[in-house]
Design an enzyme around this catalytic site. Structure first.
Site, PDB file in Angstrom:
ATOM      1  N   SER A   1       0.811  -1.220   0.000  1.00  0.00           N
ATOM      2  CA  SER A   1       0.000   0.000   0.000  1.00  0.00           C
ATOM      3  C   SER A   1       0.847   1.275   0.000  1.00  0.00           C
ATOM      4  CB  SER A   1      -0.969  -0.043   1.179  1.00  0.00           C
ATOM      5  OG  SER A   1      -1.850   1.041   1.123  1.00  0.00           O
TER       6      SER A   1
ATOM      7  N   ASP B   1      -2.302   6.481  -3.460  1.00  0.00           N
ATOM      8  CA  ASP B   1      -1.244   5.796  -2.717  1.00  0.00           C
ATOM      9  C   ASP B   1      -0.673   4.677  -3.612  1.00  0.00           C
ATOM     10  OD1 ASP B   1      -3.368   3.999  -2.557  1.00  0.00           O
ATOM     11  OD2 ASP B   1      -2.827   3.306  -0.560  1.00  0.00           O
TER      12      ASP B   1
ATOM     13  N   ASP C   1      -0.924   1.446  -4.008  1.00  0.00           N
ATOM     14  CA  ASP C   1      -1.750   0.415  -4.662  1.00  0.00           C
ATOM     15  C   ASP C   1      -3.081   0.993  -5.148  1.00  0.00           C
ATOM     16  OD1 ASP C   1      -2.674   0.707  -2.013  1.00  0.00           O
ATOM     17  OD2 ASP C   1      -3.437  -1.343  -1.953  1.00  0.00           O
TER      18      ASP C   1
ATOM     19  N   ASP D   1      -5.746   2.448  -3.911  1.00  0.00           N
ATOM     20  CA  ASP D   1      -7.076   2.271  -3.312  1.00  0.00           C
ATOM     21  C   ASP D   1      -7.519   3.552  -2.598  1.00  0.00           C
ATOM     22  OD1 ASP D   1      -5.317   1.967  -1.166  1.00  0.00           O
ATOM     23  OD2 ASP D   1      -6.407   0.291  -0.268  1.00  0.00           O
TER      24      ASP D   1
HETATM   25 MG    MG Z   1      -3.523   1.432  -0.185  1.00  0.00          MG
END
Ligand code: MG
Length: 452
Positions: free
Chosen positions: A96, A239, A241, A243
């Site tokens: 992440s 961020d 990844d 999400d």
């Molecule tokens: Mg994330």
């Protein structure tokens, strides 16, 4: 209750090739695969260690008798979308927003929701027994590659917003992908939405050369400067990844995540004439104020995006989110989704014909303060119990969904033990900055007193 030894709040996160070796990843994948079976999707972010871990995971899944679909490099919510629609489970390789040396493994169920605690424990048990079920050679299934899912995901995002309104607004957007998984979705999506797109850090690179993958204000100074210098309508940052989405308004102000949550909540409730909103106990009172005004109802869970996602599924909720700007649209993905969050904000700007700063200004205004204090892990439970006793003798209303949330006349304070570090976190919210500061200090003094 037995304790999880490997899993945090959502999967496993460690330094790559120290604890998180190919052997570790492979054994975890065999454990998960032997419990789930069927066809499992695998995808990951742009980290340098992702291919190494991904191949170990694929080997483990095949060894357990699963069929495997490799989705490539893509955002976490894109994997969750794919699993919900086509597969029996999924594994996402990502850390992440953490620095480049970390990586992690997230497991999702057939709905694309992070697996629950019971399943965490079942996977761990097989892992520690080191004796997971492996199939005979003639039962090893196939590995497929799938590279069409990103296009489908982008199209599905576009179906969920007012395309004509966004196109007509001709918004100038600067997108900072942070060299993460959003490089493969965000610039293309905004282009298709008819925006004038300028991209920043849009080359995938696991060393994150442009900025740290965590989209906090200190890491977004280049984006803030560009928004101001180039006269953009909005700056958008993901961020690592993709999400989570963070916004910069047209004046270059960083918009805190809870403001974005409130803004989208307001629009969702207006469009749907009310509905159920799910959030965590650490989220702003603004969410409740808006729900009250627009015929909504709010349920608060303990902190953790997968708890919010699970509750949205179980209660058939309309929309959910967290104070860090992770927004969940349950009719699309049962997890935080950056692409739809960003598109929704563009839609609101287009439909309301207002600047982002103006839209934020119209929201209920509260001030938040955060502090933390050290406390050994083995003391946490005792301290929390003492704090609960202490505040109930003082006569305050208390919520113990997660740690202790104390309601005072001026606002609220929440005291929570961290799940990963030997610390307590303390958040306070009030109508003035001064009072929020006072309250967070009061919360810390309470922890000190009960830890004495
Ligand atoms: Mg994330």
């Amino acid at each position: 209750m037995s304790e999880r030894r490997l899993f945090g709040t959502f999967g496993v996160r460690r330094v790559a090739n120290e604890v998180l070796t190919p052997e570790f990843a492979s054994l975890l994948a065999v454990s998960y695969g032997s419990l789930v079976g069927g066809t499992i999707a695998v995808g990951g972010d742009t980290r340098t260690s992702t291919p190494m871990i991904k191949h170990a995971i694929i080997a483990g899944l095949l060894s357990s008798g699963c069929e495997v679909v490799d989705l490539g490099i893509l955002p976490t919510p894109t994997v969750q979308y794919a699993v919900r629609n086509y597969y029996d489970g999924g594994i996402i390789i990502t850390a992440s927003h953490n620095p480049p040396k970390y990586n992690g493994i997230k497991f999702v169920d057939e709905l694309g929701i992070g697996i629950d605690r019971e399943m965490d424990l079942a996977v761990e048990e097989l892992y520690f027994n080191e004796n997971p079920k492996r199939v005979t050679w003639d039962n090893i299934k196939l590995l497929y590659q799938e590279d069409k899912i990103i296009d489908e995901y982008i199209n599905e995002v576009m179906k969920r917003v007012d395309l004509d309104a966004i196109k007509e607004a001709k918004l100038k957007v600067i997108i900072d992908c942070g060299s993460g998984a959003g490089c493969f979705t965000a610039p293309y999506l905004f282009e298709k939405l008819g925006c004038e797109v300028i991209s920043l850090n849009a080359q995938p690179d696991g060393s994150f050369p442009g900025r740290n993958p965590e989209p906090i204000e200190a890491n977004l100074q280049d984006l803030i400067t560009m928004v101001k210098e180039l006269g953009a309508d909005v700056g958008i940052a993901h961020d690592g990844d993709a999400d989570r989405t963070i916004f910069i308004d047209e004046e270059g102000h960083f918009i805190p995540g809870d403001k974005t949550f409130a803004l989208v909540e307001k629009q969702m409730l207006k469009d749907d004439n009310g509905g159920l909103i799910v959030t965590t106990v650490a989220t702003s009172t603004a969410i409740y104020d808006i729900a009250k005004e627009y015929n909504g109802k709010v349920i608060a869970t303990a902190v953790g995006d997968l708890l919010v996602a699970r509750k949205l599924h179980d209660e058939n909720g309309l929309f959910g989110g967290e104070e860090n700007g992770g927004l969940i649209f349950p009719d699309f993905v049962y997890g935080r989704d950056a692409a739809l969050s960003a598109s929704k904000v563009l839609e609101i700007m287009a439909k309301e014909k207002k600047s982002l700063s103006k839209l934020i200004e119209e929201l209920p205004n509260y001030f938040n303060e955060k502090m933390k204090i050290e406390c050994p892990d083995d003391m946490k439970e005792k301290v929390i119990k003492k704090i609960s006793e202490e505040v109930s003798t003082l006569g305050f209303r208390v919520d113990t969904t997660d740690g202790v949330k104390i309601f005072k006349e001026e606002g609220w304070v929440i005291i929570r033990p961290s799940g990963t570090e030997p610390i307590f976190r303390c958040f306070a919210e009030s109508k003035s900055k001064e009072s929020a500061e006072k309250m967070v200090k009061w919360g810390i003094s309470l922890i000190e007193k009960c830890n004495g």
